[in-house]
Design a protein around this motif. Structure first.
Motif, mmCIF file in Angstrom:
data_model
loop_
_atom_site.group_PDB
_atom_site.id
_atom_site.type_symbol
_atom_site.label_atom_id
_atom_site.label_comp_id
_atom_site.label_asym_id
_atom_site.label_seq_id
_atom_site.Cartn_x
_atom_site.Cartn_y
_atom_site.Cartn_z
ATOM 1 N N VAL A 32 0.843 -1.195 0.000
ATOM 2 C CA VAL A 32 0.000 0.000 0.000
ATOM 3 C C VAL A 32 0.884 1.253 0.000
ATOM 4 O O VAL A 32 1.715 1.436 0.893
ATOM 5 C CB VAL A 32 -0.924 0.026 1.242
ATOM 6 N N PHE A 33 0.703 2.070 -1.051
ATOM 7 C CA PHE A 33 1.414 3.354 -1.135
ATOM 8 C C PHE A 33 0.411 4.491 -0.978
ATOM 9 O O PHE A 33 -0.733 4.371 -1.423
ATOM 10 C CB PHE A 33 2.113 3.492 -2.496
ATOM 11 N N SER A 38 -1.985 16.274 -2.541
ATOM 12 C CA SER A 38 -3.000 16.870 -1.684
ATOM 13 C C SER A 38 -2.671 16.575 -0.226
ATOM 14 O O SER A 38 -1.570 16.134 0.087
ATOM 15 C CB SER A 38 -4.396 16.387 -2.047
ATOM 16 N N LEU A 39 -3.614 16.781 0.635
ATOM 17 C CA LEU A 39 -3.361 16.712 2.067
ATOM 18 C C LEU A 39 -4.473 15.929 2.733
ATOM 19 O O LEU A 39 -5.643 16.209 2.546
ATOM 20 C CB LEU A 39 -3.338 18.146 2.624
ATOM 21 N N LEU A 40 -4.090 14.923 3.516
ATOM 22 C CA LEU A 40 -5.066 14.159 4.271
ATOM 23 C C LEU A 40 -5.013 14.628 5.718
ATOM 24 O O LEU A 40 -3.947 14.763 6.287
ATOM 25 C CB LEU A 40 -4.716 12.672 4.171
ATOM 26 N N ARG A 41 -6.186 14.912 6.284
ATOM 27 C CA ARG A 41 -6.205 15.418 7.657
ATOM 28 C C ARG A 41 -6.159 14.272 8.673
ATOM 29 O O ARG A 41 -7.013 14.136 9.522
ATOM 30 C CB ARG A 41 -7.463 16.253 7.887
ATOM 31 N N THR A 42 -5.197 13.418 8.543
ATOM 32 C CA THR A 42 -5.042 12.343 9.516
ATOM 33 C C THR A 42 -3.582 11.913 9.473
ATOM 34 O O THR A 42 -2.797 12.416 8.679
ATOM 35 C CB THR A 42 -5.976 11.167 9.194
ATOM 36 N N ASP A 43 -3.190 10.982 10.330
ATOM 37 C CA ASP A 43 -1.800 10.532 10.251
ATOM 38 C C ASP A 43 -1.728 9.071 9.823
ATOM 39 O O ASP A 43 -2.717 8.343 9.805
ATOM 40 C CB ASP A 43 -1.049 10.791 11.562
ATOM 41 N N LEU A 44 -0.534 8.669 9.466
ATOM 42 C CA LEU A 44 -0.289 7.350 8.907
ATOM 43 C C LEU A 44 -0.724 6.231 9.850
ATOM 44 O O LEU A 44 -1.253 5.207 9.419
ATOM 45 C CB LEU A 44 1.215 7.231 8.609
ATOM 46 N N THR A 45 -0.515 6.457 11.135
ATOM 47 C CA THR A 45 -0.837 5.433 12.146
ATOM 48 C C THR A 45 -2.315 5.049 12.058
ATOM 49 O O THR A 45 -2.655 3.867 12.133
ATOM 50 C CB THR A 45 -0.572 5.985 13.569
ATOM 51 N N ARG A 46 -3.177 6.051 11.902
ATOM 52 C CA ARG A 46 -4.605 5.759 11.861
ATOM 53 C C ARG A 46 -4.979 5.037 10.574
ATOM 54 O O ARG A 46 -5.851 4.171 10.571
ATOM 55 C CB ARG A 46 -5.403 7.051 12.023
ATOM 56 N N LEU A 47 -4.324 5.410 9.471
ATOM 57 C CA LEU A 47 -4.557 4.677 8.232
ATOM 58 C C LEU A 47 -4.141 3.223 8.404
ATOM 59 O O LEU A 47 -4.882 2.303 8.048
ATOM 60 C CB LEU A 47 -3.735 5.283 7.082
ATOM 61 N N GLU A 48 -2.949 3.033 8.944
ATOM 62 C CA GLU A 48 -2.411 1.671 9.078
ATOM 63 C C GLU A 48 -3.270 0.826 10.011
ATOM 64 O O GLU A 48 -3.480 -0.360 9.772
ATOM 65 C CB GLU A 48 -0.954 1.731 9.554
ATOM 66 N N ARG A 49 -3.805 1.467 11.045
ATOM 67 C CA ARG A 49 -4.650 0.734 11.978
ATOM 68 C C ARG A 49 -5.936 0.282 11.276
ATOM 69 O O ARG A 49 -6.365 -0.859 11.408
ATOM 70 C CB ARG A 49 -4.978 1.620 13.191
ATOM 71 N N LEU A 50 -6.527 1.204 10.504
ATOM 72 C CA LEU A 50 -7.776 0.872 9.805
ATOM 73 C C LEU A 50 -7.552 -0.227 8.763
ATOM 74 O O LEU A 50 -8.367 -1.137 8.619
ATOM 75 C CB LEU A 50 -8.344 2.127 9.133
ATOM 76 N N TYR A 51 -6.446 -0.132 8.038
ATOM 77 C CA TYR A 51 -6.205 -1.085 6.948
ATOM 78 C C TYR A 51 -5.612 -2.411 7.443
ATOM 79 O O TYR A 51 -5.708 -3.420 6.744
ATOM 80 C CB TYR A 51 -5.232 -0.505 5.916
ATOM 81 N N GLY A 52 -4.972 -2.362 8.607
ATOM 82 C CA GLY A 52 -4.214 -3.535 9.041
ATOM 83 C C GLY A 52 -3.026 -3.812 8.140
ATOM 84 O O GLY A 52 -2.634 -4.963 7.918
ATOM 85 N N LYS A 53 -2.447 -2.754 7.594
ATOM 86 C CA LYS A 53 -1.334 -2.865 6.636
ATOM 87 C C LYS A 53 -0.337 -1.749 6.877
ATOM 88 O O LYS A 53 -0.721 -0.651 7.306
ATOM 89 C CB LYS A 53 -1.840 -2.648 5.192
ATOM 90 N N LYS A 54 0.880 -1.974 6.500
ATOM 91 C CA LYS A 54 1.853 -0.899 6.478
ATOM 92 C C LYS A 54 1.594 -0.019 5.255
ATOM 93 O O LYS A 54 1.283 -0.526 4.174
ATOM 94 C CB LYS A 54 3.267 -1.505 6.396
ATOM 95 N N VAL A 55 1.678 1.298 5.458
ATOM 96 C CA VAL A 55 1.462 2.232 4.351
ATOM 97 C C VAL A 55 2.755 2.991 4.077
ATOM 98 O O VAL A 55 3.345 3.575 4.988
ATOM 99 C CB VAL A 55 0.347 3.248 4.689
ATOM 100 N N GLN A 56 3.215 2.943 2.823
ATOM 101 C CA GLN A 56 4.431 3.660 2.457
ATOM 102 C C GLN A 56 4.083 4.987 1.784
ATOM 103 O O GLN A 56 3.308 5.012 0.841
ATOM 104 C CB GLN A 56 5.270 2.833 1.481
ATOM 105 N N ILE A 57 4.677 6.071 2.280
ATOM 106 C CA ILE A 57 4.465 7.370 1.650
ATOM 107 C C ILE A 57 5.224 7.411 0.319
ATOM 108 O O ILE A 57 6.413 7.101 0.266
ATOM 109 C CB ILE A 57 4.989 8.516 2.544
#
Lengths: 303, 303
Positions: free
Chosen positions: A30-31, A37-56
Motif C-alpha cells: 500500500v502506497f 493533496s493533504l489528508l487530515r489524519t496521520d499514517l498510524t490511523r490509516l495503518e490501523r484501519l487497513y491492518g497494513k503498512k502504508v508507504q508514503i
C-alpha cells in the motif's frame, strides 16, 4: 497482477469507500500519494484501519522511481492511495500509463473531489467553467496565465473554481545550492493569499487601462478587467471535514479573512440564477472571520 | 436536528464511504433519491448493509412534498442518499435551502461523481470546459442549446463531457391525457443515441453552410461547424463498476456501437497534450464492440 488506484476522499481515514477499504485490505503493498493533496489524519490511523503498512510515495518516487510501485504490482496486488478522487493530477495518469505499458491491470476506486464538493457553496456544478490553478508568486516568478481562463469564464457568465497551491516537500534553494536534499516547510495557499494575488493583478491591469485611457485603447483581449476589489467571491476551507467553512465576501474582504487550517479553495461566481443567489445568500459572511492571514502560520501547524 | 446528504458514489452499495455508512446507520430515517441517477443495486442490499428501512424519494416527493423529509429532520437525524456526489442536481440544492430556512442543520458526506471519474478516459480534468447535458429528442422537441457550450469549449481547445439523459418515472402522455399517474418505462440515453443526435445536428448545420456557400457567409457565431462525423470521441459506460467500459471511435462509429447497460457518458476531446494522447491511445476501440444500439433494450433490463 493489479494496480488499484484508490481515492481517499477529502477528509480523514473514514472517507475511504467500503469497496476501497476491502480493496486495500486485500493488497500486498500500500502506497500513499504524499504530495498532490493533504489528508487530515496521520499514517498510524490509516495503518490501523487497513491492518497494513502504508508507504508514503513522494513526487520523486512516483515520477522517477515508479518501478518500485510497478514491480510488486506485476506479482501481486498493489494499492496506490490518492487523496480526493483518482484522476486529480497528471502524475497519476502517468502512473497508469506506465502500468499499462507493463501489462499490469489497473483498477480504480473513485471518491469525492473538491471539483464536485465545491457545490457546497450553493452554485450549480454545470455552470462552472474551466478550473483554474493559482500558484504561489515568488519575487522573480509571478505566473498570470490563469487570467485568460478566468476572463473566458467571466465573459460566458460561468463560475470559476480556483484550486490553491500546495507546496509539500519542495527542495529548498539553499539545499539545491549545496547539492543536498533539504526541504522547505510545507506551505498551503490560503483564501487570503489567493485574494491578494487577484487584487495585485487587478491593480496592474487597472494601471494599464488608465495609461491608455486617451486615444489608444488597451488590447482588451489581453488586458480585460473582469473583476475588481468589490467582486463577491466565496472562500471554502476544509471541505468534507467536521470544521468545513464556506463564507462569502468581496475580494478586498477575503484578502484579510482567516479561513483557518488548509486546504482552501476560492470561487468567483459568474451570473447566478435565483436559486443560486438564495443559496449563496445563506452562507456565512467572511467579515465575521478573524483577520490574520499568514499562510506560513497554518503550514507550521501541519508540519 | 440534522439532515445528512450522503453521496453513494457511482457503483453499488459498496461505494458508500465508511463515514457515510456510520452516518446512515445512526439516522432515524433514510431516503434514497430515486430519480437523478441510477444505482446498480437493489433496495434489499442497501437495507441489509445499513440495517435500516430505505424509502425511495421520487421527484414528486422531493420537489412537492419535501416536508415529509424535513419534518422528521427537525426532531432527529435524517439521511438523504444521492447516487454520485451530493451536489450533482439543482433539486438537492433546493432541499438544502428549504432545510436551512427551517433551521435544520445540514451536513454533507461527499462521494465520487462522473464529473471527476471521467478522468479514467485519460484526459486531464483541468482541461475540461463547461459540462453539457444532452436530453432525448422527441418528434416535437429537439433542444440544441448545448451546441453553444460545446462550440465555446471547442474554440478554446477544451474537452467536453456530455451527461446523457435519464428518464425515470416520467409521467406518460397517455396518463397525463387521462389525468392518471402512469409512468413511462425508464430510459437511459446511450453513447450511440448521443452520437446520433450530434450527427443529426451536424447534418443540419452542414446544410446551412452549403446553402450559404456563395456570397453570403452563414452567421458562424450561430452556426459554427465544430465537429464532424470523423471527430474522435470517447464513450464511457458504467464508470466505477466492475464492467466499466471506455472506448474511442469516430462519432460515426460510436453512433452504432453498443456500450451495454447504463449509465453512459460521452466525451469529445479538445486539443490533447502528449500524455493525454498516449493515454487515450491505449483505450479500447469502439469498432470492436457490438452494434446494437436501442436504448430501450437496456432500459427494459433495468425496469
Amino acid at each position: 497482477m493489479t494496480l488499484f488506484l484508490v481515492g481517499l476522499g477529502l477528509g480523514d481515514e473514514q472517507d475511504i469507500s467500503v469497496r476501497g477499504l476491502d480493496t486495500v485490505r486485500a493488497c500486498d503493498h500500500v502506497f500513499l500519494d504524499g504530495y498532490t493533496s493533504l489528508l487530515r489524519t496521520d499514517l498510524t490511523r490509516l495503518e490501523r484501519l487497513y491492518g497494513k503498512k502504508v508507504q508514503i510515495a513522494d513526487r520523486d518516487l512516483v515520477e522517477e522511481h515508479a518501478e518500485r510501485i510497478l514491480e510488486p504490482a506485476k506479482l501481486g496486488k498493489v494499492a496506490f492511495l490518492i487523496v480526493g478522487d483518482v484522476f486529480g493530477a497528471t502524475t497519476h495518469h502517468d502512473l497508469v500509463l506506465r502500468a499499462r505499458k507493463n501489462k499490469i491491470d489497473c483498477r480504480f476506486v473513485y471518491n469525492a473531489s473538491i471539483l464536485t464538493a465545491v457545490g457546497v457553496c450553493g452554485l450549480q456544478l454545470y455552470r462552472f467553467g474551466e478550473t483554474v490553478s493559482l500558484t504561489f508568486w515568488t519575487r522573480t516568478w509571478k505566473p498570470t496565465s490563469w487570467y485568460g481562463k478566468l476572463a473566458a469564464n467571466r465573459r460566458r457568465g460561468l463560475h470559476t473554481l480556483f484550486l490553491l497551491d500546495i507546496r509539500v516537500r519542495e527542495p529548498s534553494e539553499e539545499g539545491l545550492a549545496r547539492g543536498r536534499k533539504i526541504f522547505e516547510p510545507p506551505r498551503y495557499m490560503t483564501v487570503a493569499n489567493a485574494a491578494q494575488q487577484l487584487l495585485q493583478l487587478w491593480h496592474e491591469r487597472e494601471r494599464v487601462h488608465q495609461q491608455f485611457s486617451g486615444d489608444v485603447a488597451p488590447d482588451t483581449d489581453e488586458w480585460p478587467l473582469v473583476y475588481d476589489p468589490d467582486t463577491m467571491c466565496i472562500g471554502i476551507a476544509r471541505v468534507g471535514q467536521e470544521d468545513e467553512l464556506v463564507a462569502t465576501g468581496a475580494l478586498r474582504v477575503l484578502a484579510s479573512a482567516d479561513f483557518g487550517p488548509p486546504l482552501h479553495s476560492l470561487v468567483m461566481p459568474g451570473e447566478m440564477h435565483a436559486i443560486e443567489e438564495e443559496c449563496v445568500g445563506l452562507l456565512e459572511s467572511a467579515s465575521n472571520l478573524n483577520t490574520k492571514t499568514e499562510c506560513m502560520e497554518h503550514a507550521k501547524e501541519q508540519s
